[in-house]
Design a protein around this motif. Structure first.
Motif, PDB file in Angstrom:
ATOM      1  N   GLY A  86      -6.873  -6.362  -7.446  1.00  0.00           N
ATOM      2  CA  GLY A  86      -6.898  -5.786  -8.782  1.00  0.00           C
ATOM      3  C   GLY A  86      -8.140  -6.260  -9.503  1.00  0.00           C
ATOM      4  O   GLY A  86      -8.826  -7.183  -9.046  1.00  0.00           O
ATOM      5  N   PRO A 114      -4.956  -1.364  -9.055  1.00  0.00           N
ATOM      6  CA  PRO A 114      -4.539  -1.957 -10.327  1.00  0.00           C
ATOM      7  C   PRO A 114      -5.725  -2.551 -11.084  1.00  0.00           C
ATOM      8  O   PRO A 114      -6.554  -3.242 -10.506  1.00  0.00           O
ATOM      9  CB  PRO A 114      -3.569  -3.065  -9.885  1.00  0.00           C
ATOM     10  N   ILE A 125       0.088  -5.474 -10.578  1.00  0.00           N
ATOM     11  CA  ILE A 125       0.010  -5.604  -9.121  1.00  0.00           C
ATOM     12  C   ILE A 125       1.409  -5.643  -8.509  1.00  0.00           C
ATOM     13  O   ILE A 125       1.661  -5.074  -7.443  1.00  0.00           O
ATOM     14  CB  ILE A 125      -0.799  -6.860  -8.725  1.00  0.00           C
TER      15      ILE A 125
END
Length: 340
Positions: A132, A154, A318
């Motif tokens: 992410g 993400p 996440i």
């Protein structure tokens, strides 16, 4: 003592296979006990977990990442056109990010982007280097955000964006700047000049809105000549200071610490005494303004809190948790001698 050392050494660098052999179970059973996933008897699970605790087993990060399809890296994305005076903000943000990643056994991978060049960011995402990302600055037309939305990775942004369905963590710049401007107006200061940076940065637009909202609430007409924006260089800022003074400004309201610092140097060099001849305030405070006399009226935010909060949000994203799309953090108005 020798026997104790040998026992301790025998426990070092143990693998899942070693634990399985020691307990007479399969590696799959050990893996299920560690991950908490899959069917396994409670008695067996407890026996494995007790043994792991006894030998202080630490899973290999690379093997663990391969097992659960994670890299255990978080991307921290900062603008490549950052000047030296902006670095402390990004550094303090990253300190906040780092506190959270350390607690989650993650590392930080830094990516540099430019307004029209996100090649490094693309390489990190396409090579699956991170789980992410946190974007450290937002633009009105932000190609980084548009790219990440299409990539389905993400991410969260520090700042605000006009893009839909983006997790945003920001300070409440509109309310903060409105409140400070209102206080200046209440003190009887009517002719305010706003000296600002690039209007391609969302934060600058938000600060301008707070300034204008305060004037409107007080029934004052906005003087467009007193909006001195898009100052990129020190020379630009100094010209804006000269313009504001020539128009009879009673107070220079600077959008950030760098602009305020340059304006202060200009006023001191021209022997314009603060606050007797002109007052000055900043919509952002930092160590850059710390040693000025008189002390500068400014808005105080906490970049470390921004980074910390953003990273905690990212981990929730996440993990597939639903989170609030926009979070606004607090601020403090610091009234000092520069506006007395």
């Amino acid at each position: 003592m020798k026997e104790m050392v040998n026992t301790m050494n025998s426990h070092k660098n143990q693998t899942i296979g070693d634990i399985a052999d020691a307990l007479g179970v399969s590696k799959t059973t050990v893996s299920r006990a560690i991950s908490g996933k899959g069917r396994i008897g409670e008695e067996t699970r407890n026996k494995i977990l007790e043994y792991i605790d006894e030998v202080n087993y630490k899973p290999n990060p690379m093997a663990k990442g391969l097992a659960d399809q994670r890299t255990y890296n978080i991307g921290w994305v900062i603008p490549g056109d950052t000047i030296a005076t902006d670095l402390p903000f990004f550094q303090r943000c990253m300190m906040g990010v780092s506190e959270v990643t350390m607690s989650e056994n993650y590392d930080i991978l830094i990516s540099i982007v430019y307004d029209d060049n996100i090649a490094q960011l693309k390489r990190i995402v396409e090579n699956k280097k991170v789980d992410g990302l946190i974007i450290g600055r937002t633009l009105v037309d932000d190609i980084s955000i548009k790219y990440l939305k299409k990539s389905n990775i993400p991410f969260v942004v520090i700042g605000s964006t006009y893009e839909k369905n983006v997790i945003q963590i920001d300070n409440d710049h509109v309310s903060a700047c409105k409140e400070m401007t209102s206080i200046l107006l209440m003190k009887g200061i009517k002719k305010l000049a706003l000296i600002g940076g690039s209007t391609s940065h969302v934060v600058n637009i938000s600060r301008q809105k707070g300034f204008e909202d305060a004037l409107k609430e007080y029934g004052l007409k906005l003087d467009q000549d007193m909006l001195l924006l898009n100052n990129e260089t020190d020379d630009d800022i100094e010209r804006s200071v000269d313009t504001a003074i020539s128009l009879g400004a009673e107070c220079l309201v600077c959008m950030d610490d760098r602009i305020c610092y340059t304006a202060l140097l200009k006023l001191h060099r021209d022997n314009i005494i603060i606050p007797d001849k002109i007052k000055i305030a900043s919509f952002y405070n930092s160590d850059l303004l710390a040693n000025n006399q008189p002390a500068v009226t400014a808005l105080q935010y906490d970049p470390k809190e921004l980074g910390n909060f953003a990273c905690r949000k990212l981990f929730k994203v996440i993990e597939g948790e639903k989170v609030e799309e926009r979070s606004l953090l607090s601020y403090e108005v610091m009234l000092k001698g520069s506006t007395q």
